[in-house]
Motif scaffolding. Structure first.
Motif, short mmCIF file in Angstrom:
data_model
loop_
_atom_site.label_atom_id
_atom_site.label_comp_id
_atom_site.label_asym_id
_atom_site.label_seq_id
_atom_site.Cartn_x
_atom_site.Cartn_y
_atom_site.Cartn_z
N ALA A 232 31.53 41.39 17.78
CA ALA A 232 30.71 40.53 16.91
C ALA A 232 29.50 39.95 17.62
N SER A 233 29.58 39.84 18.94
CA SER A 233 28.48 39.22 19.69
C SER A 233 27.22 40.09 19.73
N ILE A 234 27.31 41.30 19.20
CA ILE A 234 26.13 42.16 19.14
C ILE A 234 25.23 41.79 17.96
N LEU A 235 25.76 41.01 17.02
CA LEU A 235 25.03 40.70 15.78
C LEU A 235 23.69 40.01 16.03
N PRO A 236 23.60 38.99 16.90
CA PRO A 236 22.28 38.35 17.12
C PRO A 236 21.23 39.35 17.59
N TYR A 237 21.59 40.28 18.45
CA TYR A 237 20.65 41.31 18.90
C TYR A 237 20.14 42.14 17.73
N PHE A 238 21.06 42.58 16.87
CA PHE A 238 20.68 43.42 15.74
C PHE A 238 19.77 42.65 14.78
N ILE A 239 20.11 41.39 14.54
CA ILE A 239 19.30 40.58 13.62
C ILE A 239 17.91 40.33 14.19
N PHE A 240 17.85 39.96 15.46
CA PHE A 240 16.56 39.57 16.02
C PHE A 240 15.65 40.75 16.31
N GLN A 241 16.20 41.93 16.62
CA GLN A 241 15.31 43.08 16.78
C GLN A 241 14.67 43.42 15.44
N GLY A 242 15.42 43.23 14.35
CA GLY A 242 14.84 43.42 13.02
C GLY A 242 13.78 42.39 12.71
N LEU A 243 14.05 41.13 13.09
CA LEU A 243 13.08 40.05 12.87
C LEU A 243 11.78 40.33 13.61
N VAL A 244 11.87 40.80 14.84
CA VAL A 244 10.68 41.15 15.61
C VAL A 244 9.92 42.28 14.91
N ALA A 245 10.66 43.30 14.47
CA ALA A 245 10.04 44.47 13.84
C ALA A 245 9.26 44.08 12.59
N PHE A 246 9.90 43.31 11.69
CA PHE A 246 9.18 43.02 10.45
C PHE A 246 8.15 41.92 10.63
N THR A 247 8.24 41.13 11.70
CA THR A 247 7.17 40.19 12.00
C THR A 247 5.92 40.94 12.45
N LEU A 248 6.11 42.00 13.22
CA LEU A 248 4.97 42.84 13.61
C LEU A 248 4.35 43.49 12.38
N LEU A 249 5.19 43.93 11.46
CA LEU A 249 4.67 44.47 10.20
C LEU A 249 3.83 43.44 9.47
N GLU A 250 4.33 42.22 9.38
CA GLU A 250 3.60 41.18 8.64
C GLU A 250 2.30 40.81 9.35
N ALA A 251 2.28 40.91 10.67
CA ALA A 251 1.03 40.67 11.40
C ALA A 251 0.00 41.73 11.04
N VAL A 252 0.45 42.96 10.90
CA VAL A 252 -0.45 44.04 10.48
C VAL A 252 -0.91 43.79 9.04
N ASN A 253 0.03 43.44 8.17
CA ASN A 253 -0.34 43.12 6.78
C ASN A 253 -1.40 42.04 6.72
N TYR A 254 -1.24 41.04 7.55
CA TYR A 254 -2.18 39.92 7.57
C TYR A 254 -3.60 40.40 7.88
#
Length: 418
Positions: A232-254
């Protein structure tokens, strides 16, 4: 122009992102941040050095290269590459001899790879083939942004550069305000769009055929598999790598549509009335028809060759919005379209400092609007191949407009009718 490259090999260069990611995860230490260092230090510097690419495909090339499998396979192969790197990142963050500093670096680097993966999904989600769209969905599921594909194709592309589009940034809006508005607005919009599409379906179909529900289910399934394998301790990694990925997308969108705005057509309902109807129904098509037609004036572009190869020519964004299904290898550059001061990486960095971003971009927004008005008054198609060639030869869109306007003014037919 003289035509674009016939070779697919230069486009494989964008695989340097997962290669850097692999080396970062292998080396660790400060280099665990290698993905971010490459994307936001090396690339912006290289964009200032490497010459721009302004070559456009001929019509014959566009027809032929669009069908070439050697180009189609390049983005598709990114999916297994990204999946493997996510798993490799799992083994790294769960190892006993890794520090918290390195865990954060690994997560950021894998997220950067995922950010490029969303761009690959962006290329493929527009395609008509099931296998390409499936690859796009898998990439989006892996970063927890499966609903984005729904909203992007059926929402953003219809409402782009309007005040009703959550993914179009407004003049004077900071990236931080935009991030929240876009992330939450894209989710709400995707739900509404699917609700409208399935409005006549049975209750069961509305659940199982809703692509936003499918996205949630598949992301949860991926997370469950990882937790089964790694704990279960792998969950923060999976969540935050996704958060980083779509934040980069939103920076491009901006960056892509900042401050550019389509006007309502004459006799259109008031904006707030359209907003209320859209939020209630999700009927994007009926709302979009009340805005002026999308043109290349409604997207920002950049000619930096390095980033164009890294992002599959995403920076030729005007042509993408004019022709959503056009494949990356035949996207065209227009000198008359709004131009960014540098490539996406450099602009994303600038956007993190709102006063700097506003000081650079607000004058460009004003200039782009003035150029659009000048082109309209001149009655010249500034996105035709002949005008583009003339403007590049003159080194100025406005000078080329003056030349074309003189031709129109001196036309016997025009003189006769005036």
């Amino acid at each position: 122009m003289g035509g674009t490259t016939e070779s697919a090999l230069p486009y494989y260069f964008f695989y340097i992102i997962p290669i850097v990611g692999y080396l970062s995860l292998t080396t660790l230490g400060i280099w665990s941040y290698g993905g971010m260092i490459f994307a936001f230090v090396a690339v912006p510097i290289l964009d200032l050095i490497v010459p721009e690419d302004v070559t456009n495909p001929t019509k014959e090339q566009s027809r032929r290269l669009s069908q070439a499998f050697r180009f189609k396979i390049i983005p598709v192969l990114y999916m297994p590459t990204q999946m493997w790197l996510i798993l490799f990142g799992c083994t790294k963050v769960m190892s006993n001899d890794i520090s918290l500093f390195e865990q954060i670096g690994v997560t950021l680097t894998v997220g950067a790879v995922g950010g490029v993966g969303i761009n690959v999904a962006h290329e493929l989600i527009h395609k008509s083939t099931v296998w390409e769209r499936t690859v796009a969905r898998i990439l989006l599921w892996s970063v927890g942004y499966g609903h984005w594909g729904v909203e992007h194709v059926r929402g953003h592309h219809k409402l782009v550069s309007t005040l009703l589009d959550p993914a179009s940034s407004r003049a004077g809006e900071s990236f931080y305000s935009f991030w929240y508005r876009s992330v939450t607005g894209t989710w709400k919009s995707s739900r509404a769009i699917e609700s409208w599409r399935l409005r006549k379906a049975s209750a069961f179909t509305k659940i199982v055929d809703d692509e936003t529900n499918l996205g949630i289910a598949m992301t949860v399934a991926m997370a469950t598999v990882l937790m089964t394998w790694y704990g279960a301790s792998i969950l923060p990694y999976f969540i935050f790598q996704g958060l980083v990925a779509f934040t980069l997308l939103e920076a491009v969108n901006y960056v892509e549509h900042y401050g550019l705005q389509r006007k309502l057509r004459p006799n259109a309902p008031p904006l707030e009335k359209l907003r209320a109807y859209l939020e209630k129904t999700g009927d994007v098509a009926s709302v979009a028809k009340h805005f002026e037609t999308v043109t290349p004036f409604h997207s920002w572009n950049a000619g930096e060759a390095l980033t164009n190869f890294l992002l599959l020519k995403l920076q030729r964004h005007s042509d993408h919005h004019a022709h959503g299904g056009r494949r990356y290898q035949v996207l065209r550059s227009f000198i008359a379209a709004p131009q960014l001061p540098t490539g996406y990486s450099g602009c994303m960095l600038m956007s993190l400092i709102p006063p700097l971003w506003f000081s650079v971009m607000n004058p460009r927004v004003k200039a782009a609007d003035e150029r659009r008005i000048a082109a309209k008054h001149a009655g010249v198609d500034v996105f035709s191949e002949s005008f583009d060639t003339l403007a590049r030869k003159q080194g100025s869109v406005l000078q080329a407009l003056e030349i074309e306007k003189k031709k129109v003014d001196s036309s016997p037919d025009i003189a006769k009718n005036s």
